[in-house]
Design an enzyme around this catalytic site. Structure first.
Site, mmCIF file in Angstrom:
data_model
loop_
_atom_site.group_PDB
_atom_site.id
_atom_site.type_symbol
_atom_site.label_atom_id
_atom_site.label_comp_id
_atom_site.label_asym_id
_atom_site.label_seq_id
_atom_site.Cartn_x
_atom_site.Cartn_y
_atom_site.Cartn_z
ATOM 1 N N ARG A 49 -39.609 55.579 110.726
ATOM 2 C CA ARG A 49 -38.190 55.815 111.056
ATOM 3 C C ARG A 49 -37.499 54.473 111.277
ATOM 4 O O ARG A 49 -36.365 54.263 110.872
ATOM 5 C CB ARG A 49 -38.047 56.718 112.298
ATOM 6 C CG ARG A 49 -36.616 56.782 112.811
ATOM 7 C CD ARG A 49 -36.316 57.955 113.735
ATOM 8 N NE ARG A 49 -37.387 58.273 114.651
ATOM 9 C CZ ARG A 49 -37.772 57.526 115.707
ATOM 10 N NH1 ARG A 49 -37.146 56.387 115.963
ATOM 11 N NH2 ARG A 49 -38.774 57.900 116.473
ATOM 12 N N ASP A 175 -15.043 55.015 101.643
ATOM 13 C CA ASP A 175 -16.047 55.826 100.939
ATOM 14 C C ASP A 175 -15.920 55.486 99.455
ATOM 15 O O ASP A 175 -14.927 55.829 98.808
ATOM 16 C CB ASP A 175 -15.782 57.310 101.214
ATOM 17 C CG ASP A 175 -16.842 58.217 100.586
ATOM 18 O OD1 ASP A 175 -17.408 57.832 99.537
ATOM 19 O OD2 ASP A 175 -17.088 59.308 101.125
ATOM 20 N N LYS A 200 -24.750 60.741 94.338
ATOM 21 C CA LYS A 200 -23.832 60.792 93.197
ATOM 22 C C LYS A 200 -24.167 59.677 92.194
ATOM 23 O O LYS A 200 -25.278 59.594 91.723
ATOM 24 C CB LYS A 200 -22.400 60.750 93.720
ATOM 25 C CG LYS A 200 -22.138 61.741 94.883
ATOM 26 C CD LYS A 200 -22.345 63.171 94.468
ATOM 27 C CE LYS A 200 -22.106 64.259 95.483
ATOM 28 N NZ LYS A 200 -22.151 64.053 96.890
HETATM 29 C C1 LIG Z 1 -16.792 61.339 98.368
HETATM 30 C C2 LIG Z 1 -17.962 61.943 99.072
HETATM 31 N N1 LIG Z 1 -18.390 61.417 100.231
HETATM 32 C C3 LIG Z 1 -19.437 61.926 100.904
HETATM 33 C C4 LIG Z 1 -20.116 63.043 100.441
HETATM 34 C C5 LIG Z 1 -21.249 63.604 101.254
HETATM 35 O O1 LIG Z 1 -22.455 63.228 100.723
HETATM 36 P P1 LIG Z 1 -23.812 64.099 100.810
HETATM 37 O O2 LIG Z 1 -23.545 65.377 100.053
HETATM 38 O O3 LIG Z 1 -24.821 63.205 100.172
HETATM 39 O O4 LIG Z 1 -24.052 64.363 102.254
HETATM 40 C C6 LIG Z 1 -19.731 63.610 99.221
HETATM 41 C C7 LIG Z 1 -20.461 64.769 98.694
HETATM 42 O O5 LIG Z 1 -20.022 65.452 97.789
HETATM 43 C C8 LIG Z 1 -18.629 63.048 98.529
HETATM 44 O O6 LIG Z 1 -18.183 63.572 97.361
#
Ligand SMILES: Cc1ncc(COP(=O)(O)O)c(C=O)c1O
Length: 380
Positions: A49, A175, A200
């Site tokens: 961890r 993000d 993604k």
């Molecule tokens: C722009 C964006 N940020 C964060 C997330 C969250 O990620 P996770 O599904 O890996 O928890 C997503 C998921 O679709 C996303 O599209």
């Protein structure tokens, strides 16, 4: 000399292993490590961890690709976001959030963090004045943006928002999931922390869920590392290895995603069955110039509004064949979805609700003519 992006993607954190020369970082599928003496763990590894060499390889690579000091790999994008919020904020604080964002991110703010005393205000990320107006002097800790946003592909001017956030003593969190570090490196424009759902484009093959934080500043990065260990939402060794394998081809994949998306956006633009195409690469997109300033290209995500309204949008999603009807994005295969009833259902009735006639495409790297033919039949 600093290496180019594709060289870093293949080599950063991934030197051949010292003992055998294994060219690919091994999967250290272990929970714990033998110690040579009490209080003397080898190379600092004591428990997985706290640290794992496979995860370290991924983290080093992500830090290099985003130009940050510290990168941390998490169990999911949301796990990364939660750790960031609970590291930086405390009850009574406030965050400015995007008025268009991944539904799960909105749910984290609205249904989880708010119950613990973290207030939030949505603001239009493409309008720095609106973001400034949403700040509560003295209590806003974070200005949080996506760019491009999910699913309406709004564009935030990262440099302008960094100035707005820093004027207020807040951090700018970007993000970067939709762009990937190949297309956009927010830290170079003043962002303090970059968030990824590595599920993604970074992973790129729809076979692993993960998340990441990249900090511009080492001290903040170390605080995040402390909380990652204290809270425990780590990325496992096999998941880290799969993600790292995906990263090696990020640049070539993104170029093909962009090639295909540009062709598809041009095809949809002006199509009789399509009311509006939303793609930052189209000069008609209100954020086109800002996107051109801060992105290498415009990405593989396209949203469009069906001319026949919500039922038409749903029919298009149901009729698509090669475009797989599925949530998520950023894999090599093309996906189609109806955000209002799928990924963004949790934002229904909120300021982040998305239009019912919206269809979102994650354009993959297949032969583009096949994708165009599939859309032509799906549009009806
Ligand atoms: C722009 C964006 N940020 C964060 C997330 C969250 O990620 P996770 O599904 O890996 O928890 C997503 C998921 O679709 C996303 O599209």
């Amino acid at each position: 000399m600093r290496h180019g992006f594709d060289t870093l993607a293949i080599h950063a954190g991934q030197a051949p292993e010292a003992r055998t020369g294994a060219v690919i970082p091994p999967i250290y599928q272990t929970s714990t490590y033998a110690q040579d003496a009490v209080g003397a763990p080898r190379e600092g590894y004591e428990y997985s961890r706290s640290g794992n060499p496979t995860r370290d390889a991924l983290q080093e690579c992500l830090a290099a690709l985003e130009g940050g000091q510290v990168a941390l790999a998490f169990a999911s994008g949301l796990a990364a976001e939660d750790t960031l919020l609970r590291t930086v904020c405390k009850p009574g604080d406030h965050v400015v959030i995007p008025d268009d964002a991944y539904g799960g991110t909105y749910r984290l703010f609205a249904k989880v963090a708010e119950r613990w005393g973290l207030a939030y205000t949505p603001a239009k990320v493409s309008d720095p004045d609106a973001v400034r107006a949403a700040i509560r002097p003295g209590s806003t800790r974070i200005v949080w943006v996506e760019t491009p946003t999910n699913p309406l592909l709004g564009i935030a001017d990262i440099a302008a928002l960094a100035a707005v956030a820093h004027d207020a003593g807040a951090l700018l969190v970007v993000d970067n999931t939709f762009a990937s570090p190949y297309l956009q490196q927010p830290i170079a424009f003043g962002a303090d922390v970059v968030v990824h759902s590595t599920t993604k484009y970074v992973g790129g093959h729809s076979d692993v869920v993960g998340g990441a934080l990249v900090a511009a500043d080492r001290a903040l990065g170390e605080e995040l590392r402390y909380h990652q260990n204290a809270m425990g939402a780590i990325n496992g060794p096999f998941d880290a290895w799969l993600t790292l394998r995906g990263i090696k081809t990020l640049g070539v994949r993104m170029d093909r995603h962009c090639d295909n998306a540009e062709r598809i956006a041009a095809y949809l633009d002006g199509h009789a069955k399509v009311a509006q195409v939303i793609y930052p690469g189209l000069p008609s997109h209100p954020g086109h110039e800002v996107a051109a300033k801060q992105m290498r290209r415009f990405g593989g995500m396209i949203s469009f509004r069906a001319a026949g309204g919500e039922e038409h949008a749903v029919d298009i999603c149901n009729r698509a064949r090669l475009f797989v009807l599925a949530e998520s994005l950023g894999g090599v295969e093309s996906l189609i979805e109806h955000p209002g009833r799928m990924t963004h259902a949790s934002a229904a009735g909120s300021p982040l609700e998305v239009p019912g006639d919206l269809v979102r495409l994650s354009v993959g790297i297949e032969t583009v003519d096949d994708l165009l033919a599939d859309l032509e039949q799906a549009l009806g």
